[in-house]
Enzyme design. Structure first.
Site, mmCIF file in Angstrom:
data_model
loop_
_atom_site.group_PDB
_atom_site.id
_atom_site.type_symbol
_atom_site.label_atom_id
_atom_site.label_comp_id
_atom_site.label_asym_id
_atom_site.label_seq_id
_atom_site.Cartn_x
_atom_site.Cartn_y
_atom_site.Cartn_z
ATOM 1 N NE ARG A 15 7.464 0.588 4.479
ATOM 2 C CZ ARG A 15 6.223 0.124 4.662
ATOM 3 N NH1 ARG A 15 5.936 -1.129 4.374
ATOM 4 N NH2 ARG A 15 5.281 0.914 5.104
ATOM 5 C CE LYS A 61 24.495 -3.488 8.647
ATOM 6 N NZ LYS A 61 24.534 -4.815 8.057
ATOM 7 N NE ARG A 97 -3.233 -2.584 2.537
ATOM 8 C CZ ARG A 97 -2.658 -3.779 2.516
ATOM 9 N NH1 ARG A 97 -1.360 -3.916 2.552
ATOM 10 N NH2 ARG A 97 -3.397 -4.862 2.447
ATOM 11 C CB THR A 98 3.553 2.448 2.235
ATOM 12 O OG1 THR A 98 2.785 2.066 3.374
ATOM 13 C CG2 THR A 98 4.245 3.752 2.514
HETATM 14 C C1 NCD Z 1 2.222 -1.039 8.179
HETATM 15 C C2 NCD Z 1 3.737 -0.939 8.107
HETATM 16 O O1 NCD Z 1 4.362 -1.389 7.160
HETATM 17 O O2 NCD Z 1 4.263 -0.371 9.038
HETATM 18 N N1 NCD Z 1 1.614 -1.233 6.951
HETATM 19 C C3 NCD Z 1 1.423 -0.193 6.105
HETATM 20 O O3 NCD Z 1 2.266 0.658 5.922
HETATM 21 N N2 NCD Z 1 0.245 -0.118 5.492
HETATM 22 C C4 NCD Z 1 1.761 -1.954 9.215
HETATM 23 C C5 NCD Z 1 2.158 -3.392 9.155
HETATM 24 O O4 NCD Z 1 3.034 -3.803 8.416
HETATM 25 O O5 NCD Z 1 1.547 -4.145 9.913
#
Ligand code: NCD
Length: 318
Positions: free
Chosen positions: A104, A82, A54-55
């Protein structure tokens, strides 16, 4: 503001301005002209060193709706946190002319390290760093709660929100506690003691170990995924036991207040923290959270990269 690394980077006014901008941009996206020219010629890099559905796709959709060029760079297995390899990554992004990097990473603090490095001049947006923070998720959750429950107010004063489950491993929980409390909501964390982090007493929220005691008094309930991939030991006896005490099911749904909503950031473990009928029922706004994520991420990119002065030029009012 140049970066978005933590909810602590935002004042209450900043947070409300992101929610308001997202609301305005959602209105534009619903119209016939889905795409705005605002970020034409800008390059945005999606740097995802940890799994995401999703993100990642909603940041990509958001950047594209603002006409930016998007480069997807999934460096699974690389170690941005690192020393030298962070430098190499940052220099590569700089060479690509990145105006913003959405990162991420499994290491808490990775986004901060990238932002602090002298090798890259663009904006850094934290899309989830380890178990630390996930500010854009908290903003889309606040947006969703405000839309359903605020009765026209611009903040969340007077609302009660329960966040339930694996708080220990959840960056979503930390960012939400910080943001929802900043916006005036009362937050209660519900979890077994083994799934609460050390120091949680100092967070701006209440703590409960009893979901049934809390459920009838909240306006929104946010279920957290049990993050099995981050668990190296047993934190609860077994799945059945967990669901019985901390899972959302149809009996608990019936105990909720009229108008109360059910949320989950996804991905869900159906049958563990939430049953299928609770996830798909009338109170659920889980699919809507994903759609709201695109509007919120457009607003974040818009405010970081275009600045307020361009509001007028593109016809979107603040
Ligand atoms: C979350 C995440 O990756 O932190 N999901 C997301 O971004 N939609 C929560 C999760 O992974 O449970």
């Amino acid at each position: 503001m140049k970066h978005l690394l933590s909810i602590n980077d935002l004042s209450k006014v900043d947070a409300i301005s992101i929610l308001d901008t997202a609301q305005e941009l959602a209105r534009v996206s619903d119209g016939p002209m889905k795409k705005l020219p605002t970020l034409r010629g800008r390059t945005i890099v999606n740097l995802f060193a940890e799994d995401s559905t999703r993100t990642r796709i909603s940041f990509e959709a958001a950047a594209k709706r603002l006409s930016a060029d998007v480069i997807n760079f999934s460096s699974k297995g690389s170690s941005i946190s690192k020393g030298e390899s962070l430098k190499d990554t940052a220099q590569t992004l700089q060479a690509m002319g990145a105006d913003a990097v959405i990162i991420r990473h499994s290491a808490s603090g990775a986004a901060q390290r990238l932002a602090d490095s002298k090798w890259m001049s663009g904006s850094v947006i934290n899309a989830g760093d380890g178990t630390h923070e996930h500010p854009s998720q908290a903003l889309l959750d606040a947006f969703t709660i405000r839309k359903h429950l605020s009765k026209g107010a611009d903040d969340l004063t007077g609302l009660r929100v329960a966040i339930v489950g694996d708080v220990l491993h959840s960056r979503v929980a930390r960012s939400n506690v910080l943001l929802l409390s900043k916006l005036g909501a009362q937050v209660v964390l519900v979890a077994p003691p083994t799934l609460l982090p050390v120091g949680v007493e100092s967070w701006p929220c209440q703590i409960s170990y009893d979901l049934d005691e809390v459920i009838a008094n909240v306006d929104a309930i946010m279920m957290l995924r049990i993050q099995l991939e981050r668990m190296s030991e047993m934190y609860f006896p077994n799945a059945r036991e967990y669901s019985r005490y901390f899972g959302l099911n149809s009996d608990r749904i019936r105990a909720m207040k009229a108008g109360a909503i059910v949320m989950h950031p996804g991905p869900m473990n159906r049958g563990l923290e939430i049953t299928a009928d609770a996830a798909d029922g009338a109170r659920s706004v889980i699919v809507e959270q994903v759609a709201n994520g695109v509007s919120i991420r457009m607003a974040i990119l818009y405010l970081l990269l275009a600045g307020n002065q361009e509001f007028a030029e593109t016809g979107v009012s603040s």
